[in-house]
Structures are given as C-alpha cells and as structure tokens.
Motif scaffolding. Structure first.
Motif, PDB file in Angstrom:
ATOM      1  N   GLU A  56      18.198  61.740  44.016  1.00 37.28           N
ATOM      2  CA  GLU A  56      17.587  60.895  42.986  1.00 37.28           C
ATOM      3  C   GLU A  56      18.316  61.044  41.659  1.00 37.28           C
ATOM      4  OE1 GLU A  56      13.509  62.009  42.942  1.00 37.28           O
ATOM      5  OE2 GLU A  56      12.966  60.688  44.598  1.00 37.28           O
ATOM      6  N   GLN A  57      18.675  62.264  41.303  1.00 37.52           N
ATOM      7  CA  GLN A  57      19.412  62.494  40.052  1.00 37.52           C
ATOM      8  C   GLN A  57      20.766  61.788  40.095  1.00 37.52           C
ATOM      9  OE1 GLN A  57      19.343  66.777  40.145  1.00 37.52           O
ATOM     10  NE2 GLN A  57      17.632  66.918  38.703  1.00 37.52           N
ATOM     11  N   LYS A  58      21.411  61.832  41.247  1.00 33.68           N
ATOM     12  CA  LYS A  58      22.716  61.175  41.402  1.00 33.68           C
ATOM     13  C   LYS A  58      22.584  59.678  41.153  1.00 33.68           C
ATOM     14  CE  LYS A  58      26.061  59.873  44.965  1.00 33.68           C
ATOM     15  NZ  LYS A  58      26.446  59.997  46.393  1.00 33.68           N
ATOM     16  N   TYR A  59      21.560  59.051  41.729  1.00 39.76           N
ATOM     17  CA  TYR A  59      21.431  57.600  41.599  1.00 39.76           C
ATOM     18  C   TYR A  59      20.869  57.181  40.244  1.00 39.76           C
ATOM     19  CZ  TYR A  59      23.059  56.825  46.280  1.00 39.76           C
ATOM     20  OH  TYR A  59      23.872  56.763  47.383  1.00 39.76           O
ATOM     21  N   ILE A  60      20.158  58.084  39.580  1.00 42.35           N
ATOM     22  CA  ILE A  60      19.764  57.801  38.195  1.00 42.35           C
ATOM     23  C   ILE A  60      21.010  57.650  37.337  1.00 42.35           C
ATOM     24  CG2 ILE A  60      18.777  58.870  36.127  1.00 42.35           C
ATOM     25  CD1 ILE A  60      16.541  59.942  37.877  1.00 42.35           C
ATOM     26  N   ARG A  61      21.954  58.550  37.535  1.00 42.19           N
ATOM     27  CA  ARG A  61      23.216  58.494  36.771  1.00 42.19           C
ATOM     28  C   ARG A  61      24.020  57.247  37.133  1.00 42.19           C
ATOM     29  NH1 ARG A  61      22.910  64.173  37.758  1.00 42.19           N
ATOM     30  NH2 ARG A  61      24.154  63.954  39.655  1.00 42.19           N
ATOM     31  N   LEU A  62      24.001  56.857  38.401  1.00 43.92           N
ATOM     32  CA  LEU A  62      24.754  55.680  38.834  1.00 43.92           C
ATOM     33  C   LEU A  62      24.125  54.380  38.321  1.00 43.92           C
ATOM     34  CD1 LEU A  62      25.609  56.615  42.540  1.00 43.92           C
ATOM     35  CD2 LEU A  62      27.191  56.523  40.602  1.00 43.92           C
ATOM     36  N   ARG A  63      22.807  54.348  38.224  1.00 43.90           N
ATOM     37  CA  ARG A  63      22.122  53.130  37.765  1.00 43.90           C
ATOM     38  C   ARG A  63      22.217  52.937  36.260  1.00 43.90           C
ATOM     39  NH1 ARG A  63      18.000  54.541  41.740  1.00 43.90           N
ATOM     40  NH2 ARG A  63      16.909  55.743  40.130  1.00 43.90           N
ATOM     41  N   TRP A  64      22.328  54.033  35.509  1.00 45.41           N
ATOM     42  CA  TRP A  64      22.232  53.938  34.056  1.00 45.41           C
ATOM     43  C   TRP A  64      23.232  52.961  33.427  1.00 45.41           C
ATOM     44  CZ3 TRP A  64      18.597  54.428  30.833  1.00 45.41           C
ATOM     45  CH2 TRP A  64      18.863  54.508  29.469  1.00 45.41           C
ATOM     46  N   PRO A  65      24.525  52.956  33.804  1.00 43.45           N
ATOM     47  CA  PRO A  65      25.445  51.981  33.209  1.00 43.45           C
ATOM     48  C   PRO A  65      25.011  50.536  33.453  1.00 43.45           C
ATOM     49  CG  PRO A  65      26.667  53.687  34.372  1.00 43.45           C
ATOM     50  CD  PRO A  65      25.229  53.872  34.730  1.00 43.45           C
ATOM     51  N   HIS A  66      24.410  50.278  34.593  1.00 48.33           N
ATOM     52  CA  HIS A  66      23.920  48.927  34.884  1.00 48.33           C
ATOM     53  C   HIS A  66      22.724  48.580  34.004  1.00 48.33           C
ATOM     54  CE1 HIS A  66      26.531  48.518  38.403  1.00 48.33           C
ATOM     55  NE2 HIS A  66      26.183  49.755  38.728  1.00 48.33           N
ATOM     56  N   PHE A  67      21.858  49.555  33.767  1.00 47.48           N
ATOM     57  CA  PHE A  67      20.731  49.322  32.867  1.00 47.48           C
ATOM     58  C   PHE A  67      21.229  49.007  31.452  1.00 47.48           C
ATOM     59  CE2 PHE A  67      17.890  52.168  35.668  1.00 47.48           C
ATOM     60  CZ  PHE A  67      17.335  51.066  36.295  1.00 47.48           C
ATOM     61  N   GLN A  68      22.268  49.710  31.021  1.00 47.14           N
ATOM     62  CA  GLN A  68      22.810  49.472  29.682  1.00 47.14           C
ATOM     63  C   GLN A  68      23.409  48.074  29.567  1.00 47.14           C
ATOM     64  OE1 GLN A  68      25.307  53.103  29.496  1.00 47.14           O
ATOM     65  NE2 GLN A  68      24.101  53.681  27.697  1.00 47.14           N
ATOM     66  N   LYS A  69      24.147  47.650  30.596  1.00 51.72           N
ATOM     67  CA  LYS A  69      24.718  46.292  30.597  1.00 51.72           C
ATOM     68  C   LYS A  69      23.604  45.251  30.604  1.00 51.72           C
ATOM     69  CE  LYS A  69      28.974  47.576  33.023  1.00 51.72           C
ATOM     70  NZ  LYS A  69      29.761  47.444  34.287  1.00 51.72           N
ATOM     71  N   ARG A  70      22.555  45.537  31.368  1.00 50.05           N
ATOM     72  CA  ARG A  70      21.418  44.609  31.422  1.00 50.05           C
ATOM     73  C   ARG A  70      20.755  44.479  30.054  1.00 50.05           C
ATOM     74  NH1 ARG A  70      16.358  46.329  35.009  1.00 50.05           N
ATOM     75  NH2 ARG A  70      15.933  47.525  33.102  1.00 50.05           N
ATOM     76  N   SER A  71      20.615  45.605  29.342  1.00 48.19           N
ATOM     77  CA  SER A  71      19.999  45.576  28.019  1.00 48.19           C
ATOM     78  C   SER A  71      20.793  44.706  27.049  1.00 48.19           C
ATOM     79  CB  SER A  71      19.869  46.997  27.463  1.00 48.19           C
ATOM     80  OG  SER A  71      18.933  47.749  28.202  1.00 48.19           O
ATOM     81  N   LEU A  72      22.112  44.793  27.120  1.00 46.99           N
ATOM     82  CA  LEU A  72      22.958  43.974  26.247  1.00 46.99           C
ATOM     83  C   LEU A  72      22.763  42.490  26.525  1.00 46.99           C
ATOM     84  CD1 LEU A  72      26.272  46.060  26.298  1.00 46.99           C
ATOM     85  CD2 LEU A  72      24.643  45.852  24.405  1.00 46.99           C
ATOM     86  N   LEU A  73      22.606  42.138  27.780  1.00 47.80           N
ATOM     87  CA  LEU A  73      22.391  40.732  28.134  1.00 47.80           C
ATOM     88  C   LEU A  73      20.997  40.277  27.729  1.00 47.80           C
ATOM     89  CD1 LEU A  73      24.053  40.749  31.677  1.00 47.80           C
ATOM     90  CD2 LEU A  73      24.931  39.632  29.607  1.00 47.80           C
ATOM     91  N   ILE A  74      20.020  41.147  27.890  1.00 53.47           N
ATOM     92  CA  ILE A  74      18.647  40.796  27.520  1.00 53.47           C
ATOM     93  C   ILE A  74      18.543  40.508  26.027  1.00 53.47           C
ATOM     94  CG2 ILE A  74      16.341  41.806  27.197  1.00 53.47           C
ATOM     95  CD1 ILE A  74      16.629  43.107  29.944  1.00 53.47           C
ATOM     96  N   GLU A  75      19.313  41.219  25.224  1.00 57.67           N
ATOM     97  CA  GLU A  75      19.264  41.018  23.770  1.00 57.67           C
ATOM     98  C   GLU A  75      19.689  39.608  23.377  1.00 57.67           C
ATOM     99  OE1 GLU A  75      21.370  44.058  21.690  1.00 57.67           O
ATOM    100  OE2 GLU A  75      20.243  45.694  22.633  1.00 57.67           O
TER     101      GLU A  75
END
Length: 263
Positions: A56-75
């Motif tokens: 779970e910790q591994k995939y949290i780290r893998l998902r985070w860059p995608h969450f950041q890119k998503r946040s930029l698009l949501i803005e």
C-alpha cells in the motif's frame, strides 16, 4: 488467559484426575496441536499485514504524481470542488448557502496519507483570496495520540470580522425572544476534534471523493432532478391516498344518511 495456557491447564487437570489415556486424552492432545497451529496462523496473519502495508505504501507513492497532475488540471475548471461537494449526497446535506458561497473559493483539495498508514492522514483545503478568512490552506490531520487512540488536529481558521460561519446567530422577530444558533456550518468540522476514530466526513472525503472526484462533478443535472421528482411523486402519492381516504369516508357517511332516510 491465552489459548495455549488454557490448554496446558486442562492437561494438568486431566493428569491430576488420572486421565492419561482414552478419548479425553486424545481430545486434550488435539487441543494442544490446534493451539500450535493457531499460533502459526496468527504469525502468518501478522506477516501478511506487514507485507500488505508495504505494498500500500508503494502504491501511495506511485499514485501521488498522478494526483498532483490531476490537481493542476482541476484548477482550470471553475467551481470544480464546490460542485463536487454539492453533488455528493452526504456532504450536500451539511452545506447551506453561506457554506457553498465560501466553498466557491476552494481551488484544491488534497488527501495526504502518512507513510505509516496506521499513523493517519491529512486533508487540506486550498483557497483563493476570499471575504471569509485569511487562510489560504486549512487542514485537518488524523493521527494516533501517545496512548494509541485516534485523535485529530486542525488549522485554526482566521475568520475576517463578522464572517465567522461557525458562530452565526439569528434574532427572532418577536421582541424579547432569545437568540438561537443557526444549524452548524460545514466549517465547524475543522474545529471539532470529536471522535476521530469515527469521523464520517473525513472518511467520505478520503475514501470516496478523493480517489475519484470527477464522478461527482459530472453527475448529470437530470439525475439530481430525477431525485427531486421522485420525492415529489412520493408526496403526491401520499396526498392522493389522503384524498381517497377522505372520499371513502364521505361515501360511508352518505350511505348511513341514506339508510336513515329510508327508515
């Protein structure tokens, strides 16, 4: 007393009673072997939990860059988050007009899970400059305290004068009546440590909205209208039932009156 200790105690009691052979002895022997196997199962369960946590910790780290890119698009999408919250059935029930107005300035929501998942997570709301408070970020962190119990801490909201939505009061029209508080604001959630282990709003944001907010932003208006229409239909049906009962009651009265006239 542990299972193993209980098994040993039973064995000693059996030996004192002179039971060393026969069905009772076989049962006692089976209990001890089951206890040993259960200890091994428990050890494997603990090992599995540790390995699952690492995955779970591994995939949290893998998902985070995608969450950041998503946040930029949501803005780039006006009113994305306030629309998402309004469309969410549980959160919308907590919002009034003032809350919705304040949430129009919400530009980004982030849920950051602590590396040690057992330790907790943080929910952060990022705001554009607004008329309600000075903060540009308001966060609420869920964690374990020194005793190992769940607790939470929040960023103090620096409300502008006369804009504190958590302290709204209204005056009754009748002179002499006491003031009474309006329903709690959505923002009261940040001020309430409550039972952090049972914080439903935090869990909804972390487990339902954060993984895929788009599903709520894109809820078709027709779906919301359909829900309202369904409620209206239920009310209409109840009204028709009441009318039918009244009509039936009137018919019965007419029959009684007719019978009396014939007499």
């Amino acid at each position: 007393m542990s299972t193993k200790a209980t098994a040993k105690k039973q064995k000693v009691e059996c030996e004192k009673d002179g039971i060393s052979n026969g069905p009772d002895a076989q049962a006692q022997d089976a209990i001890e072997k089951i206890d040993e196997l259960q200890n091994e199962i428990d050890r494997l369960n603990e090992q599995a939990s540790e390995e699952i946590l690492k995955v779970e910790q591994k995939y949290i780290r893998l998902r985070w860059p995608h969450f950041q890119k998503r946040s930029l698009l949501i803005e780039k999408i006006p009113n994305f988050w306030v629309t998402t919250f309004i469309n969410h059935p549980q959160i919308s029930a907590l919002l009034d007009e003032d809350d919705e107005d304040a949430l129009h300035y919400l530009t980004k929501v982030e849920v950051h899970e602590i590396d040690d998942l057992k330790a907790g997570y943080t929910i952060s709301f990022h705001f554009a400059e607004n008329e309600y408070f000075e903060n540009d970020v308001i966060s609420k962190e869920f964690h374990m305290n020194e005793n190992g119990d769940p607790s939470s801490t929040s960023t103090p909201i620096r409300w502008k004068e006369g804009k504190d939505l958590t302290k709204r009061e209204t005056q009754n029209n009748v002179k002499g009546k006491r003031k009474h508080e309006e329903p709690e604001s959505f923002f009261s959630w940040f001020n309430d440590p409550g039972d952090a282990g049972a914080d439903e709003l935090g869990e909804v944001i972390k487990d339902d909205i954060w993984p895929n907010p788009l599903q709520y932003y894109l809820v078709p208006e027709g779906d919301l209208e359909d829900d309202e229409d369904d409620d209206e239909e239920i009310d209409d049906e109840e009204g028709l039932d009441d009318i039918d009962e009244d009509v039936e009651g009137d018919d019965d009265e007419d029959d009684v009156e007719g019978a009396e006239d014939e007499d």
